[in-house]
Design a protein around this motif. Structure first.
Motif, PDB file in Angstrom:
ATOM      1  N   THR A 132       0.837  -1.201   0.000  1.00  0.00           N
ATOM      2  CA  THR A 132       0.000   0.000   0.000  1.00  0.00           C
ATOM      3  C   THR A 132       0.874   1.254   0.000  1.00  0.00           C
ATOM      4  N   LYS A 133       0.519   2.197  -0.827  1.00  0.00           N
ATOM      5  CA  LYS A 133       1.281   3.439  -0.886  1.00  0.00           C
ATOM      6  C   LYS A 133       1.119   4.219   0.412  1.00  0.00           C
ATOM      7  N   LYS A 156      -8.491   4.519  -6.335  1.00  0.00           N
ATOM      8  CA  LYS A 156      -8.019   3.319  -7.027  1.00  0.00           C
ATOM      9  C   LYS A 156      -7.261   2.407  -6.073  1.00  0.00           C
ATOM     10  N   GLU A 157      -6.582   3.013  -5.081  1.00  0.00           N
ATOM     11  CA  GLU A 157      -5.861   2.244  -4.071  1.00  0.00           C
ATOM     12  C   GLU A 157      -6.802   1.749  -2.959  1.00  0.00           C
ATOM     13  N   LYS A 213      -6.498   8.637  -7.808  1.00  0.00           N
ATOM     14  CA  LYS A 213      -5.530   7.581  -7.522  1.00  0.00           C
ATOM     15  C   LYS A 213      -5.770   6.981  -6.143  1.00  0.00           C
ATOM     16  N   GLN A 258      -8.183   3.510  -0.628  1.00  0.00           N
ATOM     17  CA  GLN A 258      -7.711   4.117   0.612  1.00  0.00           C
ATOM     18  C   GLN A 258      -8.412   5.450   0.846  1.00  0.00           C
TER      19      GLN A 258
END
Length: 422
Positions: free
Chosen positions: A244-245, A281-282, A278, A284
């Motif tokens: 995970t970013k 998309k994650e 974005k 989160q």
């Protein structure tokens, strides 16, 4: 024994540009960075002409005219879509796949040699991706990911390999390692290689022959793992699920200097919108937003200014409206008149899984109604290629947008730009 394959697309950005332009099959081309500034990708023909990676395009204009080299602006939507098609194809051919970058993937081939030779499987990968998508790939096969990287390097360099190198044989490993400079080893690089060269370690074979314990003591456990991998001991696992970013950054240099607050506000709203797309998309949510702006650091004759500001939401969110509102507030805090701004950006941080944040006992928390449904509808429309929905704060003219004077059509993601066959 584990077996890994590294599949790498050849000259990927340039190959994407040529895919729908058969008239450019043998034409040297280069792909340019943001604002068409520097060369970030080259076709095989451009490489043979000596065009270097990262060179500013204005420095090679004469060469481009002399040799008929064509330039293309970076078409990120096209590259991402074709990359997705390549990765989906690989996932149909191998039981486990790690998407390593936009043009590279590791495959787990353990046990597959009992049904088919590894070289034959590699050729099947090349043929299927070439036939289904039109992109040429090379395949490196080895018992470790580091050796697979080197095998892929050899598959690209030596034409006799026909794009596939099998390094599962220890003798072949040693022969190749003796030919490879140590700075070409995955994870070494130029800075570290200088220290290794000072110790007499100049090739990959020298590094493989070094004592793992001594390398760990003098350098790091990471380089020790590299030594072990070069000797066929698998130390780096396949990562099927990317980590995970921890933050998402969206920033761009402007195509023209920005001197008015409203134009800068449009740009910041645009970047906040992209960042939250974005984020969704994650899957989160984020709590902290940072906005930063700056003038050009290369203009000594102009006044310089750069600044940033961070703000925090009461509860994590992935609703674009929350971050646009916060971004506008932060930009007002750092804006100063009298400067010519060349870049702005936003960063999202402090991520949470949905439903995992615990607010304080006395926090007055309220969420937007139907937020999730609205954002889902926006994303569906904007990703369909049939239309675009945007927030008014993003502006319509976007005079600040980065320069993309050589942009090719969105051949695969927009209905109105599909290639036409006459």
């Amino acid at each position: 024994m584990p077996v890994f394959a590294l599949v790498d697309c050849n000259n990927f950005y340039a190959s994407c540009e040529k895919l729908f332009r058969p008239d450019l099959k043998d034409t040297p081309i280069v792909v340019l960075s943001n604002n068409d500034g520097c060369v970030v990708a080259r076709s095989r023909e451009a490489k043979l002409l000596g065009i270097k990676m990262g060179v500013p395009v204005f420095q090679i204009k004469a060469e481009m005219q002399r040799h008929g080299i064509l330039a293309f602006s970076s078409n990120y939507a096209l590259y991402a879509d074709l990359s997705s098609r390549v990765m989906r194809t690989l996932e149909e051919m191998a039981p486990r796949v790690e998407v390593y970058s936009i043009d590279e993937a590791f495959l787990d081939l353990t046990g597959i040699e009992s049904a088919i030779s590894l070289v034959e499987f590699g050729q099947q990968v090349r043929e299927r991706i070439g036939h289904w998508i039109g992109i040429t790939v090379c395949v490196g096969i080895a018992p470790t990911k580091t050796l697979a990287k080197l095998a892929n390097h050899a598959a690209k360099k030596y034409l006799a390999t026909q794009g596939v190198v099998d390094l599962t044989n220890p003798d072949r490993q040693r022969r190749l390692l003796a030919l490879v400079p140590v700075d070409d080893v995955w994870g070494v690089g130029r800075r570290l290689s200088k220290r290794l060269n000072a110790l007499g370690i100049t090739t990959a074979l020298d590094l493989a022959n070094a004592s793992p314990r001594a390398i760990r003591d003098q350098f790091s456990v990471v380089l020790e793992r590299t030594v072990r991998e070069l000797n066929g001991e698998s130390c780096i696992e396949l990562e099927e699920i990317p980590p995970t970013k921890k933050q998402i950054v969206c920033s761009r240099s402007f195509g023209a200097k920005v001197t008015h607050f409203e134009l800068l506000r449009e740009a910041v709203c645009e970047y906040a919108t992209r960042a939250t797309e974005k984020l969704r998309k994650e899957q989160q949510q984020a709590k902290v937003l940072t906005v930063f702006i700056r003038t050009s650091p290369f203009k000594d004759n102009e006044p310089q200014y750069s600044n940033s500001a961070s703000g925090e939401l009461l509860i994590p969110s992935c609703d674009t409206r929350d971050f646009i509102e916060l971004a506008n507030h932060l930009l007002k805090r750092i804006w100063k008149d009298g400067f010519r701004y060349t870049k702005a950006g936003v960063m999202l941080s402090d991520f949470y899984d949905p439903g995992m944040f615990q607010p304080g006992l006395f926090d007055e928390v309220s969420t937007r109604s139907n937020s999730q449904q609205l954002m889902s509808v926006l994303d569906t429309i904007n990703q369909s290629g049939a239309g675009k929905v945007f927030f008014a704060g993003q502006g319509t003219k976007k005079d600040w947008s980065m320069k993309r004077e050589h942009l090719s059509p969105a051949y695969t993601t927009r209905w109105d730009q599909l290639p036409r066959v006459k």
